[in-house]
Write a protein that holds these residues in place. Sequence first.
Motif, PDB file in Angstrom:
ATOM      1  N   TYR A 176     -28.061  51.878  -5.663  1.00 24.19           N
ATOM      2  CA  TYR A 176     -27.565  51.397  -4.135  1.00 24.19           C
ATOM      3  C   TYR A 176     -26.073  51.084  -4.350  1.00 24.19           C
ATOM      4  O   TYR A 176     -25.594  50.426  -5.273  1.00 24.19           O
ATOM      5  CB  TYR A 176     -28.311  50.393  -3.856  1.00 24.19           C
ATOM      6  CG  TYR A 176     -27.914  49.877  -2.465  1.00 24.19           C
ATOM      7  CD1 TYR A 176     -28.032  50.211  -1.225  1.00 24.19           C
ATOM      8  CD2 TYR A 176     -27.381  48.444  -2.609  1.00 24.19           C
ATOM      9  CE1 TYR A 176     -27.878  49.701  -0.288  1.00 24.19           C
ATOM     10  CE2 TYR A 176     -26.838  47.706  -1.782  1.00 24.19           C
ATOM     11  CZ  TYR A 176     -26.884  48.317  -0.377  1.00 24.19           C
ATOM     12  OH  TYR A 176     -26.681  47.562   0.701  1.00 24.19           O
ATOM     13  N   ARG A 222     -28.947  54.523  -0.877  1.00 20.37           N
ATOM     14  CA  ARG A 222     -30.065  54.260  -1.798  1.00 20.37           C
ATOM     15  C   ARG A 222     -30.870  55.538  -2.207  1.00 20.37           C
ATOM     16  O   ARG A 222     -31.229  56.389  -1.797  1.00 20.37           O
ATOM     17  CB  ARG A 222     -31.161  53.371  -1.079  1.00 20.37           C
ATOM     18  CG  ARG A 222     -32.276  53.167  -1.855  1.00 20.37           C
ATOM     19  CD  ARG A 222     -33.740  53.113  -1.204  1.00 20.37           C
ATOM     20  NE  ARG A 222     -34.848  53.087  -2.025  1.00 20.37           N
ATOM     21  CZ  ARG A 222     -35.900  52.442  -1.664  1.00 20.37           C
ATOM     22  NH1 ARG A 222     -35.849  51.804  -0.615  1.00 20.37           N
ATOM     23  NH2 ARG A 222     -36.916  52.174  -2.376  1.00 20.37           N
ATOM     24  N   PHE A 282     -31.749  47.402   0.869  1.00 23.04           N
ATOM     25  CA  PHE A 282     -32.008  48.873   1.244  1.00 23.04           C
ATOM     26  C   PHE A 282     -33.627  48.980   1.418  1.00 23.04           C
ATOM     27  O   PHE A 282     -33.985  49.918   1.524  1.00 23.04           O
ATOM     28  CB  PHE A 282     -31.880  49.838   0.110  1.00 23.04           C
ATOM     29  CG  PHE A 282     -32.161  49.139  -1.227  1.00 23.04           C
ATOM     30  CD1 PHE A 282     -33.416  49.321  -1.860  1.00 23.04           C
ATOM     31  CD2 PHE A 282     -31.184  48.501  -2.178  1.00 23.04           C
ATOM     32  CE1 PHE A 282     -33.693  48.761  -2.956  1.00 23.04           C
ATOM     33  CE2 PHE A 282     -31.349  48.155  -3.350  1.00 23.04           C
ATOM     34  CZ  PHE A 282     -32.777  48.252  -3.835  1.00 23.04           C
TER      35      PHE A 282
END
Length: 491
Positions: free
Chosen positions: A432, A458, A182
Amino acid sequence: MPFRFGSTALLVLLGCAALLPPYANRALAQEARGTVTGTILDPTGAAIPSATVVVTNIAMGTRLSLQANEAGSYQASFLIPGLYRIEVEAEGFKKAVRDQVEVRVNDRIAVDFNLEIGAAAESVTVTGETPLLSTSTASVGQVVDPRRVAELPIAHGQPFALVGLTPGVSFNAGAATLNRPFEPTHIAGYAMSGVRTNRSDITIDGVPSTATANENEVISSYVPPADIVQEFRVQTATFDSQFGNTQGGVINIAIKSGTNDLHGAASYAKWTPALTANDWFNNRQGRPKPDYTYDRWGANLGGPVWIPKLYDGRNKTFFMWGYEGIHESRPRNNCGANCAVPTEAQWNGDFSGVLAAGGSAYQIYNPFSGVLDGNTIRRQPFPGNQIPASMITDFARKIRNYWPAEPFSPQTGTALGTNNHNNPGLLEPVTYYTHTIRADQNIGDRQRLFARFSFYKRDSNYNDYFGTLATGEFFKFISRQGTVDDVITLS
């Protein structure tokens, strides 16, 4: 005459092409699948026209039937990466079979046949050949094959860590700790063949998967878990006309398809402070390692679509699903000089230590003492680099409320006031997760269709170095990606 409708092209057909702006072609799909071409000759070297060619995906059982032209040439296009069996038949000749032919991402390989005279019931099979060299493309690069993707250790399960295996590629994204899936800018920070970092294109299943940030740097808009990546090709020199939206190279990723066999996997990874060293800034201040957490888990499942007593999708309909989640809380440590905390003396206007360490370059001047000297305004320095208490305004005192009090000795940071961090071991709690689902449908020898939808989210408490409104921030990043691809052979 094969036609391929990529994700954007399909939307064009559905939405009316006349309404699209002139720049819409920027999103046109690039090819992620492979092509097999070749010629079919008899023992004398003469072409065998109208020979029947059947190309079968060994894992999926899907078949593509076609005929050689008058020159004995054939072409099988838009083949999903994998292993294939190629069968050639012609009247008066033995059947020829090439087994275990590997087709890779964006491959274009030549497989020629020399048929032997004999009955059609007889056959000549060739297996276990060395992977064929692609000689019909001007692009230069390397395929990161399924074995490397599956077996090499990859931090946080993000496949971009393997891009550096390609010659002519170097990673220049800075902080080594910003390597999670992420963090799309940093993990795509590769320079290729001399082109600047974050200037190369990224595609997934042939569809552009990029966004721009930080002065038009190219970042990855979606990062698939490595467990559902079939393979990818890193093309460091893209001379083919299909590549035009890049200054550098192309990272071309192919997502796995389901097969006739049901396959699945599940994984879990745990990371604890006991496995890592303390941060440099914590050591500087005599602080222990923070007690952080890291948990990563994932699962994937793929196979034929099968509904008991209703539908058997073997050789026709397939699915692939992949999921991964990360919950962690670990030191971020990327604030740098921007989060240095002034000392108590500096809050009271005493910058004599900065002047002694840095010399005249750090002399502070009285802004109210300016005198015009020709074309120059000259101001008087504060004696000893100390601002009188009477000149420190109420506004400055209110701003101080957004900074924490200095909780450490003057020796903690440098004499110039840098590295004087309030909490270098600050944890960044992160949640996430990502999902990808792909479906493949073999409608017949003349039409093949696949669709894919990918999503990740995220959510983190980001950069709250001071614990106040001055730095507190929640960071959210949501990515959605859809692809529809339909290949129709009209004639």
